[in-house]
Design a protein around this motif. Structure first.
Motif, PDB file in Angstrom:
ATOM      1  N   GLN A  50       7.246   7.926   3.217  1.00  0.00           N
ATOM      2  CA  GLN A  50       6.873   7.082   2.407  1.00  0.00           C
ATOM      3  C   GLN A  50       6.045   7.296   0.959  1.00  0.00           C
ATOM      4  O   GLN A  50       6.520   6.107   0.915  1.00  0.00           O
ATOM      5  CB  GLN A  50       5.189   8.254   2.763  1.00  0.00           C
ATOM      6  N   THR A  98       0.335   3.560  15.702  1.00  0.00           N
ATOM      7  CA  THR A  98       0.612   4.185  13.876  1.00  0.00           C
ATOM      8  C   THR A  98       0.853   3.397  12.423  1.00  0.00           C
ATOM      9  O   THR A  98       2.018   3.051  11.707  1.00  0.00           O
ATOM     10  CB  THR A  98       1.669   5.188  14.197  1.00  0.00           C
ATOM     11  N   THR A 133       0.020   0.963  11.230  1.00  0.00           N
ATOM     12  CA  THR A 133      -0.448   0.202  10.307  1.00  0.00           C
ATOM     13  C   THR A 133      -1.474   1.517   9.607  1.00  0.00           C
ATOM     14  O   THR A 133      -1.749   2.288  10.382  1.00  0.00           O
ATOM     15  CB  THR A 133      -1.924  -0.888  10.575  1.00  0.00           C
ATOM     16  N   THR A 134      -1.162   1.625   8.224  1.00  0.00           N
ATOM     17  CA  THR A 134      -2.146   2.788   7.901  1.00  0.00           C
ATOM     18  C   THR A 134      -3.902   2.619   7.735  1.00  0.00           C
ATOM     19  O   THR A 134      -4.627   3.538   6.889  1.00  0.00           O
ATOM     20  CB  THR A 134      -1.845   3.127   6.883  1.00  0.00           C
ATOM     21  N   TYR A 155      -1.772   4.873   2.449  1.00  0.00           N
ATOM     22  CA  TYR A 155      -0.603   5.807   2.957  1.00  0.00           C
ATOM     23  C   TYR A 155      -1.265   6.559   4.278  1.00  0.00           C
ATOM     24  O   TYR A 155      -2.393   7.158   4.994  1.00  0.00           O
ATOM     25  CB  TYR A 155      -0.676   7.551   2.177  1.00  0.00           C
ATOM     26  N   SER A 156      -0.303   7.034   5.162  1.00  0.00           N
ATOM     27  CA  SER A 156      -0.670   7.847   6.415  1.00  0.00           C
ATOM     28  C   SER A 156      -0.914   8.661   6.282  1.00  0.00           C
ATOM     29  O   SER A 156      -0.863   9.314   5.329  1.00  0.00           O
ATOM     30  CB  SER A 156       0.820   7.875   7.827  1.00  0.00           C
ATOM     31  N   ASP A 193      -7.450   9.440   9.856  1.00  0.00           N
ATOM     32  CA  ASP A 193      -7.672   8.208  10.570  1.00  0.00           C
ATOM     33  C   ASP A 193      -8.308   7.032   9.873  1.00  0.00           C
ATOM     34  O   ASP A 193      -8.512   5.763   9.393  1.00  0.00           O
ATOM     35  CB  ASP A 193      -8.114   8.598  11.849  1.00  0.00           C
ATOM     36  N   PRO A 221      -7.599   6.760   5.059  1.00  0.00           N
ATOM     37  CA  PRO A 221      -6.300   6.684   4.433  1.00  0.00           C
ATOM     38  C   PRO A 221      -6.892   7.040   3.270  1.00  0.00           C
ATOM     39  O   PRO A 221      -7.753   6.879   2.226  1.00  0.00           O
ATOM     40  CB  PRO A 221      -6.179   6.247   5.370  1.00  0.00           C
TER      41      PRO A 221
END
Length: 633
Positions: free
Chosen positions: A312, A393, A395-396, A537-538, A546, A549
């Protein structure tokens, strides 16, 4: 009491003393033998008409079963905690101490410093070379860290394999001893010397097995054990189950474990029962402690998360420098002088999407007129239709909906997909060079639109100050998704410096044919992006969640995950140290309760010697009496 009775009593005493002294000798000889349990004779009184004698009926193992059960539980915990701590300490060494030479933070700061120097001396060749050297160092740092993390994952894979082999050997030995044990006629813990030795050996195997996995042990009246996993799957009875592990030869950032065998690139621990049938213990989560559980968690979660953090970061720093986001032009085109549009005229934006690469997005914001709710939608270019629809997943941002667009069938198909996706709330038309999105006043109001395009490795003098300083093994990083997965996966291990810039460092400054000497436009943009570009960031990186984030600059994100790794390593070490204290305490309790104490054995031996001498004197006295009687006749 007759002389015969006295003689019989003395002889039984001598036999009992001899048996007891033999056990004392065995205890002393095995005082340092791991797993040896102190033995004592099991004696019963035998009554006769004129007195009583003693008879040895077996051997007692002075075993505290409660402490033994606790010890096995803590052995599993210590195996898990110690192994996890060892791996996290090794991983921490890859990151380096914050701010120290060779650390990730040091390399990133060095790049920022070099770009800052370039922004003040754009025409300096040494400043340009300084940026390239710093960028090269950072890329190599990420490459090396990726290699280190994957080496640890490979070690974990091999560790599971070796642990399974060891567990199978131990389970077979335990089952073999189970079958050697026969019903114990004395009952309780009494048995003969050979059987007692077998039980010592069996218990040692069970303890070794408990280091590999959490187990539960039950014992029947014949001292045979049945062993289950902590979750209740039987491992050993009169027969041993077999653990199988399909180890993979190569572990990389792209190899992951999945409960679906068709999607898994790594091995699973499967138990195969003697009478048929099997269970995937890894998929079932049946092994929760011990070294096997630690290896599995490290391989599939902890180290994967660490790799995601690096990937990332590599993706963010690449995109920060090479991605250009252009806002859409207002549609209809405003007139000069401006005139009011007729009521109900659809309005929107026009975008140039002709330079989009896989992973680039068209983003727009619209307001749902029925609910007055503002919504965010991103359309991502996809060249491989097999990955559609895109996973969540993609999109974050929890407020953003990402929809994949298949660009492989021409732009007409793209228009159809866009219009179908919004179901008439907005309408798309035009060409790739002039894509128009307009609102349907009855359903929505389009508030904003933009397109993000990644500059390629050779797009260095096209008039855009953004540039691909970093590449994905020579190609542009645009975050594309294909059937092989996300381009981000493993990027930190593939990150390289753009060879076109290495060949011509002036491109760090010159971004068009008319760039003036000493122009700082490009270097200023690079510095601003390194310092201020913000990303979401994921949660797969272990930062944020979720619904919330983590969002921040490159440096704040780097400090976040580096700090997390340091805290995790410290926490794991503290847990391992605490677990070892508990284990050592139980070891001592076990030794005190069931081990050999040399002082006690010597005192016992002295007592037995005195009793032996007393019995011998009785026999000698009886013998003298018999001689006297014989002489009298």
């Amino acid at each position: 009491m007759s002389l015969n009775d006295a003689l019989s009593i003395a002889m039984s005493g001598l036999r009992a003393n001899q048996a007891a002294m033999s056990l004392v000798s065995s205890n002393v000889a095995n005082a340092e033998t791991p797993g040896y349990i102190r033995k004592s004779t099991d004696q019963v009184a035998v009554n006769s008409g004129n007195g009583s004698s003693v008879r040895t009926v077996g051997v007692n193992r002075e075993l505290d079963q409660y402490i033994q059960a606790q010890l096995r539980t803590e052995t599993s915990g210590a195996g898990y905690a110690s192994l996890r701590s060892s791996f996290l300490q090794q991983m921490q060494s890859l990151y380096g101490d914050p701010g120290s030479v060779g650390s990730l933070e040091y390399s990133f700061n060095a790049l920022t410093t070099a770009v800052q120097a370039l922004s003040t001396s754009a025409d300096s060749q040494s400043a340009r070379i300084g940026v390239l050297n710093a960028a090269q160092t950072l890329a190599q740092q990420l490459n090396s860290m990726t290699q280190g993390i994957q080496s640890l994952r490979s070690a974990a894979e091999n560790g599971i394999k070796d642990s399974v082999t060891t567990a199978n050997t131990l389970m077979k030995q335990i089952a073999k001893i189970n079958n050697q044990l026969t019903a114990n006629p004395q009952g309780g813990t009494s048995t003969d010397s050979n059987t007692a030795a077998l039980l010592d050996q069996r218990d040692q195997y069970v303890t070794q097995l408990s280091q590999l996995m959490d187990i539960r042990v039950t014992t029947n009246g014949a001292n045979q054990v049945t062993i289950f996993t902590g979750s209740g799957v039987q491992l050993v009875g009169n027969e041993a189950a077999t653990l199988a592990f399909n180890a993979q030869g190569t572990v990389s950032a792209g190899t992951t474990w999945s409960a679906d065998p068709s999607k898994s690139n790594l091995g699973s621990v499967v138990i195969e029962f003697p009478n048929g049938g099997s269970i995937d213990l890894t998929a079932a989560g049946a092994i929760k402690s011990g070294t096997i559980a630690a290896y599995t968690e490290l391989r599939d979660k902890t180290l994967v998360e660490a790799q995601n953090q690096l990937d990332q970061f590599a993706a963010s720093i690449s995109s920060a420098l090479s991605d250009k986001t252009t806002a859409g032009s207002v549609f209809p085109v405003p007139t000069v002088p401006p005139t009011a549009l007729p009521a109900g005229t659809p309005t929107g934006f026009t975008l140039d999407v002709s330079q989009m690469k896989p992973g680039n997005v068209i983003h727009f914001t619209y307001t749902d007129t029925a609910t007055n709710t503002q919504r965010e939608i991103s359309f991502m270019r996809v060249d491989d239709p097999s990955v559609l629809p895109l996973p969540n997943t993609a999109t974050t941002d929890p407020n953003d909906t990402v929809i994949g667009l298949d660009f492989s069938s021409g732009f007409g198909s793209v228009l159809n997909q866009l219009n179908a996706a919004l179901g008439g709330q907005a309408t798309f038309s035009g060409t790739a060079g002039a894509l128009t999105v307009v609102n349907n006043p009855a359903f929505s109001n389009v508030n904003a639109a933009s397109v993000t395009v990644t500059q390629g490795p050779n797009d260095l003098s096209n008039g855009n100050p953004e540039l691909a300083l970093f590449t994905d093994s020579g190609t542009a990083y645009s975050g594309g998704i294909s059937k092989s997965g996300s381009q981000m996966a493993g990027l930190a291990g593939r990150l390289t410096i753009n060879n076109a810039i290495v060949a011509d460092p002036s491109k760090l400054v010159v971004y068009s044919g008319s760039t003036a000497a000493g122009d700082t436009t490009r270097s200023a943009l690079l510095l601003n992006q390194l310092n201020n570009a913000s990303f979401t960031y994921s949660p797969a990186t272990g930062t944020g969640s979720d619904t919330a984030p983590f969002k921040g600059t490159l440096s704040s994100y780097m400090r976040q995950f580096v700090g997390q790794q340091g805290a995790a390593a410290d926490s794991a070490k503290q847990l391992a140290d605490g677990q070892n204290v508990v284990l050592n305490t139980l070891d001592k309790k076990m030794a005190d309760a069931s081990g050999v104490n040399m002082d006690d054995e010597m005192a016992h031996l002295l007592s037995l010697q005195n009793a032996y001498s007393a019995n011998a004197r009785v026999m000698s006295t009886v013998n003298e009496l018999y001689k006297t009687l014989m002489q009298a006749f």
